[in-house]
Design an enzyme around this catalytic site. Structure first.
Site, mmCIF file in Angstrom:
data_model
loop_
_atom_site.group_PDB
_atom_site.id
_atom_site.type_symbol
_atom_site.label_atom_id
_atom_site.label_comp_id
_atom_site.label_asym_id
_atom_site.label_seq_id
_atom_site.Cartn_x
_atom_site.Cartn_y
_atom_site.Cartn_z
ATOM 1 N N ASP A 80 20.737 35.302 49.196
ATOM 2 C CA ASP A 80 20.246 34.051 48.863
ATOM 3 C C ASP A 80 18.749 34.106 49.029
ATOM 4 O O ASP A 80 18.159 34.587 49.944
ATOM 5 C CB ASP A 80 20.868 32.977 50.003
ATOM 6 N N GLU A 108 19.006 36.926 44.711
ATOM 7 C CA GLU A 108 18.755 35.777 43.910
ATOM 8 C C GLU A 108 17.309 35.626 43.830
ATOM 9 O O GLU A 108 16.793 35.258 44.935
ATOM 10 C CB GLU A 108 19.525 34.391 44.473
#
Length: 514
Positions: free
Chosen positions: A206, A274
């Site tokens: 993330d 990401e």
């Protein structure tokens, strides 16, 4: 390389990953929230799609202020989702079905309920006092600099215990870890090894470019209005008014990514990152994936934002990629848990959805699919009183948040679409009940069957998984490119419009060998 070796060591390259949002996949306990046992129960369906792996969004212990992306125990499973035994069963079941399992690691920040933060905020001289990003106020008592939070307002929160500010790029209950401290890195690497020992095959990282901040805490410069993009934050968010030169995407991140990759290498683990950066997304893709020893692949937001995706825009993305990220490996996605579903974002019919699916499966790179995408689910229209997402509540009504893409999967015409026997945490839209998995299984022309066909096409042709991509061009609505390797050459032509063009029917994709 034989097929077996390729599947075990290089499966990710050109592979297809299916994202599961645990809260909304399958509830087995009747509390209205999906769980790990529900994921394990539905894995045969996922395997039937022909994908290589699942990416499971966070299920760690959490106060759920940001629905699991605020972790209070990296090695614990929140009771809402089940137990460690449930997780072990899920891993075992996935591997029996030939699926790899990737879990979502949220390392840039924790919950303010994490024991690390509780200790860190207790004083300025405790053993973890420097594990988070603390700073004194300016002489007038205001925040240390002008950095903004993606979720609105200043990225700094005052703490009365230490009489200092702490950094939070997201909610104020999500304090940022201090990656400049080697002990923080060590703790996170140990955590990754814990999950690898439990059998996971890799990680989705993330906000991979948010790990480090500028140690000098310099102000971010303003961004000219014509350069502002609503990619990583909605247009109404003042976050877009800055060039985030110092609050994220720092050069020190590269050494940590190399360290992370070296740590997980003995397990053969795979990473997809990401990258949340509207200004330098593709450049960072090159830095993070284009150099051996960093992460294998990352996704950017080029196909996750925008009102539509015409042929010329796809060409522009790949031309820019060839210019600034020639050695990179992208993981392309059109929908995920953070953006409006692409069916609604691009106002697609089923015919158009099938065409974009085929194009996606023919592009160079890997692919992430988001649960329900294969059913052609549109964005759900959630009433304000039903909203759960703090992001949407903050910027309503101009931005409705992420709940519309997070509603429960619809499996059949049973109660709540077969998701739960009690009231779901988010409502199941009536429009989704017309597109259940069971109904589409019975319709040979459904979006679901087309996704299976397109995934099978990619798996069948090595050129689509690993080959070069050349001759990319657009002429009006016609997109064309060639995929080739040592074994085959395929010409792909797609009409991305409602009108006949270039000798192709509306939304026809033509694949020619030779």
């Amino acid at each position: 390389m034989d097929d077996l070796t390729e599947q075990t060591t290089d499966w990710w390259k050109g592979g297809i990953i299916y994202q599961i949002y645990p809260r909304s996949f399958q509830d087995t306990t009747g509390d209205g929230v999906g769980d790990l046992a529900g994921i394990a129960q539905r894995l045969p369906y996922v395997a039937s799609l022909g994908v290589d792996a699942v990416w499971i969004s966070p299920f760690f212990t959490s106060p759920m202020k940001d629905f699991g992306y605020d972790v209070s125990d990296y090695r614990g499973i929140d009771p809402l989702f089940g137990s460690m035994d449930d997780f072990d069963w899920l891993i075992e079941r996935a591997h029996e079905l030939g699926l790899k399992v990737m879990i979502d690691l949220v390392m840039s920040h924790t919950s303010d309920q994490h024991e690390w933060f509780k200790e860190s905020r207790s004083s300025r001289d405790n053993p973890k006092s420097d594990w988070y990003v603390w700073a004194d106020p300016k002489p007038d008592g205001t925040a240390p600099n002008n950095w903004l939070s993606i979720f609105g307002g200043s990225a700094w929160q005052w703490d009365a215990r230490r009489e200092q500010y702490f950094l939070h790029n997201f909610l104020s209950s999500q304090p940022d870890l201090n990656f400049h401290n080697p002990a923080v890195q060590d703790a996170l690497l140990d955590m990754a090894k814990f999950w690898l020992d439990r059998g996971v095959d890799g990680f989705r990282l993330d906000t991979i470019n948010f790990y480090f901040h500028d140690a000098q805490l310099r102000d971010n410069p303003p961004l000219a209005p014509e350069l502002r993009k609503a990619d990583t934050a909605p247009a109404v968010n003042p976050y877009n008014h800055q060039s985030h030169r110092f609050s994220k995407s720092q050069p020190e991140n590269l050494a940590f990514l190399e360290r992370f990759r070296e740590t997980i290498a003995p397990w053969g683990a795979v990473v997809v990152g990401e990258i949340g950066d509207s200004e330098r997304g593709l450049e960072l893709l090159e830095e993070y994936t284009g150099v051996p020893g960093r992460v294998q692949m990352s996704y950017v937001f080029d196909f996750l934002s925008g009102d539509d995706l015409p042929a010329d825009r796809i060409v522009q993305v790949f031309e820019r990629m060839l210019e600034v990220a020639p050695n990179s490996w992208a993981c392309w996605a059109m929908s995920n848990h953070d953006v409006v579903r692409h069916i609604s974002r691009w106002n697609l019919t089923d015919q158009a959805a099938k065409a974009y699916c085929t194009v996606l499966m023919c592009l160079r790179g890997s692919v992430c699919l988001y649960q329900g995408e294969e059913l052609g689910l549109p964005e759900a229209d959630i009433a304000f009183e039903d909203l759960c997402d703090p992001y949407g509540i903050e910027f309503w009504p101009e931005f409705k948040g992420r709940d519309g893409c997070r509603t429960p999967m619809v499996w059949d015409m049973g109660v709540n679409g077969g998701f739960s026997t009690s009231k779901p945490w988010l409502p199941v839209p009536h429009t989704h009940l017309q597109r259940t998995a069971v109904a589409q299984e019975a319709d040979a022309q459904s979006v679901l069957h087309h996704y299976r066909w397109a995934i099978g096409l990619r798996r069948k042709h090595s050129a689509l998984r690993h080959g070069d991509m050349t001759e990319m061009a657009s002429e009006g609505p016609i997109l064309s490119f060639r995929r080739s390797d040592a074994e085959q050459s395929l010409l792909v032509r797609a009409n991305l419009s409602d009108d006949e063009a270039g000798g192709l029917r509306p939304w026809q994709v033509q694949i020619i060998e030779g």
